[in-house]
Design a protein around this motif. Structure first.
Motif, PDB file in Angstrom:
ATOM      1  N   LYS A  17     -61.607 135.685 -18.969  1.00  0.00           N
ATOM      2  CA  LYS A  17     -61.809 137.245 -19.135  1.00  0.00           C
ATOM      3  C   LYS A  17     -61.682 138.005 -17.584  1.00  0.00           C
ATOM      4  O   LYS A  17     -62.557 137.324 -16.722  1.00  0.00           O
ATOM      5  N   ASN A  18     -61.064 138.888 -17.517  1.00  0.00           N
ATOM      6  CA  ASN A  18     -60.961 139.786 -16.239  1.00  0.00           C
ATOM      7  C   ASN A  18     -62.312 140.098 -15.899  1.00  0.00           C
ATOM      8  O   ASN A  18     -62.616 140.180 -14.640  1.00  0.00           O
ATOM      9  N   GLU A  19     -63.236 140.630 -16.793  1.00  0.00           N
ATOM     10  CA  GLU A  19     -64.506 140.954 -16.487  1.00  0.00           C
ATOM     11  C   GLU A  19     -65.568 139.832 -16.010  1.00  0.00           C
ATOM     12  O   GLU A  19     -66.433 140.077 -15.426  1.00  0.00           O
ATOM     13  N   LEU A  20     -65.164 138.461 -16.066  1.00  0.00           N
ATOM     14  CA  LEU A  20     -65.780 137.249 -15.748  1.00  0.00           C
ATOM     15  C   LEU A  20     -65.432 136.977 -14.395  1.00  0.00           C
ATOM     16  O   LEU A  20     -66.293 136.318 -13.700  1.00  0.00           O
ATOM     17  N   MET A  21     -64.387 137.306 -13.969  1.00  0.00           N
ATOM     18  CA  MET A  21     -63.771 136.699 -12.622  1.00  0.00           C
ATOM     19  C   MET A  21     -64.708 137.272 -11.349  1.00  0.00           C
ATOM     20  O   MET A  21     -65.102 136.454 -10.484  1.00  0.00           O
ATOM     21  N   ASP A  22     -65.067 138.614 -11.452  1.00  0.00           N
ATOM     22  CA  ASP A  22     -65.771 139.041 -10.331  1.00  0.00           C
ATOM     23  C   ASP A  22     -67.146 138.473 -10.117  1.00  0.00           C
ATOM     24  O   ASP A  22     -67.595 138.055  -9.093  1.00  0.00           O
ATOM     25  N   GLY A  23     -67.930 138.309 -11.226  1.00  0.00           N
ATOM     26  CA  GLY A  23     -69.170 137.479 -11.296  1.00  0.00           C
ATOM     27  C   GLY A  23     -69.039 136.083 -10.883  1.00  0.00           C
ATOM     28  O   GLY A  23     -69.762 135.481 -10.170  1.00  0.00           O
ATOM     29  N   PHE A  24     -67.985 135.181 -11.388  1.00  0.00           N
ATOM     30  CA  PHE A  24     -67.652 133.986 -11.246  1.00  0.00           C
ATOM     31  C   PHE A  24     -67.354 133.942  -9.538  1.00  0.00           C
ATOM     32  O   PHE A  24     -67.823 132.992  -8.726  1.00  0.00           O
ATOM     33  N   ASP A  25     -66.611 134.609  -9.053  1.00  0.00           N
ATOM     34  CA  ASP A  25     -66.299 134.743  -7.375  1.00  0.00           C
ATOM     35  C   ASP A  25     -67.456 134.910  -6.783  1.00  0.00           C
ATOM     36  O   ASP A  25     -67.809 134.228  -5.670  1.00  0.00           O
ATOM     37  N   LYS A  26     -68.421 136.031  -6.964  1.00  0.00           N
ATOM     38  CA  LYS A  26     -69.455 136.160  -6.511  1.00  0.00           C
ATOM     39  C   LYS A  26     -70.522 135.030  -6.454  1.00  0.00           C
ATOM     40  O   LYS A  26     -71.191 134.616  -5.375  1.00  0.00           O
ATOM     41  N   LEU A  27     -70.858 134.533  -7.482  1.00  0.00           N
ATOM     42  CA  LEU A  27     -71.442 133.284  -7.697  1.00  0.00           C
ATOM     43  C   LEU A  27     -71.123 132.158  -6.798  1.00  0.00           C
ATOM     44  O   LEU A  27     -71.982 131.653  -6.137  1.00  0.00           O
ATOM     45  N   ALA A  28     -70.080 131.958  -6.797  1.00  0.00           N
ATOM     46  CA  ALA A  28     -69.637 130.675  -5.973  1.00  0.00           C
ATOM     47  C   ALA A  28     -69.599 131.058  -4.329  1.00  0.00           C
ATOM     48  O   ALA A  28     -70.118 130.112  -3.803  1.00  0.00           O
ATOM     49  N   GLU A  29     -69.431 132.528  -4.098  1.00  0.00           N
ATOM     50  CA  GLU A  29     -69.576 132.800  -2.739  1.00  0.00           C
ATOM     51  C   GLU A  29     -70.928 132.602  -2.611  1.00  0.00           C
ATOM     52  O   GLU A  29     -71.472 132.196  -1.274  1.00  0.00           O
ATOM     53  N   GLU A  30     -71.982 133.233  -3.421  1.00  0.00           N
ATOM     54  CA  GLU A  30     -73.329 133.400  -2.919  1.00  0.00           C
ATOM     55  C   GLU A  30     -74.029 131.978  -2.793  1.00  0.00           C
ATOM     56  O   GLU A  30     -74.860 131.591  -2.175  1.00  0.00           O
ATOM     57  N   THR A  31     -73.559 131.265  -3.826  1.00  0.00           N
ATOM     58  CA  THR A  31     -74.353 129.861  -3.799  1.00  0.00           C
ATOM     59  C   THR A  31     -73.720 128.753  -3.051  1.00  0.00           C
ATOM     60  O   THR A  31     -74.140 127.585  -2.812  1.00  0.00           O
ATOM     61  N   ARG A  32     -72.441 128.766  -2.547  1.00  0.00           N
ATOM     62  CA  ARG A  32     -71.597 128.194  -1.723  1.00  0.00           C
ATOM     63  C   ARG A  32     -71.338 126.797  -2.636  1.00  0.00           C
ATOM     64  O   ARG A  32     -71.228 125.692  -2.101  1.00  0.00           O
ATOM     65  N   ILE A  33     -71.200 127.208  -3.788  1.00  0.00           N
ATOM     66  CA  ILE A  33     -70.851 125.921  -4.702  1.00  0.00           C
ATOM     67  C   ILE A  33     -69.369 126.227  -5.192  1.00  0.00           C
ATOM     68  O   ILE A  33     -69.292 127.208  -5.576  1.00  0.00           O
ATOM     69  N   PRO A  34     -68.538 125.088  -5.032  1.00  0.00           N
ATOM     70  CA  PRO A  34     -67.228 125.275  -5.546  1.00  0.00           C
ATOM     71  C   PRO A  34     -67.000 125.662  -6.946  1.00  0.00           C
ATOM     72  O   PRO A  34     -67.790 125.336  -7.626  1.00  0.00           O
ATOM     73  N   LYS A  35     -66.102 126.653  -7.029  1.00  0.00           N
ATOM     74  CA  LYS A  35     -65.746 126.886  -8.405  1.00  0.00           C
ATOM     75  C   LYS A  35     -65.531 125.813  -9.541  1.00  0.00           C
ATOM     76  O   LYS A  35     -66.049 125.674 -10.743  1.00  0.00           O
ATOM     77  N   THR A  36     -65.076 124.694  -8.901  1.00  0.00           N
ATOM     78  CA  THR A  36     -64.935 123.593  -9.997  1.00  0.00           C
ATOM     79  C   THR A  36     -65.965 122.960 -10.170  1.00  0.00           C
ATOM     80  O   THR A  36     -66.311 122.666 -11.408  1.00  0.00           O
ATOM     81  N   ARG A  37     -67.305 122.976  -9.335  1.00  0.00           N
ATOM     82  CA  ARG A  37     -68.430 122.378  -9.882  1.00  0.00           C
ATOM     83  C   ARG A  37     -69.070 123.394 -10.579  1.00  0.00           C
ATOM     84  O   ARG A  37     -69.968 123.114 -11.586  1.00  0.00           O
TER      85      ARG A  37
END
Length: 55
Positions: A17-37
């Motif tokens: 969903k479009n509304e999930l992408m911003d949060g997903f992007d921010k989480l990956a950036e803030e935690t430095r965990i790859p989106k795949t993981r």
């Protein structure tokens, strides 16, 4: 450009969903965990929730 050989992963295509992408992007950036993981962790949690995990 050749596709890399994946030994421990399987490539597939999906969408979110479009509304999930911003949060997903921010989480990956803030935690430095790859989106795949992060995606692996989410799927593992879903499988546990529905008691379908193998192994």
């Amino acid at each position: 450009m050749a596709n890399p050989v994946l030994v421990n992963r399987t490539r597939f295509t999906s969408s979110l969903k479009n509304e999930l992408m911003d949060g997903f992007d921010k989480l990956a950036e803030e935690t430095r965990i790859p989106k795949t993981r992060l995606f692996d962790e989410a799927i593992e949690d879903l499988l546990k929730k529905y008691e379908k995990k193998d192994g």
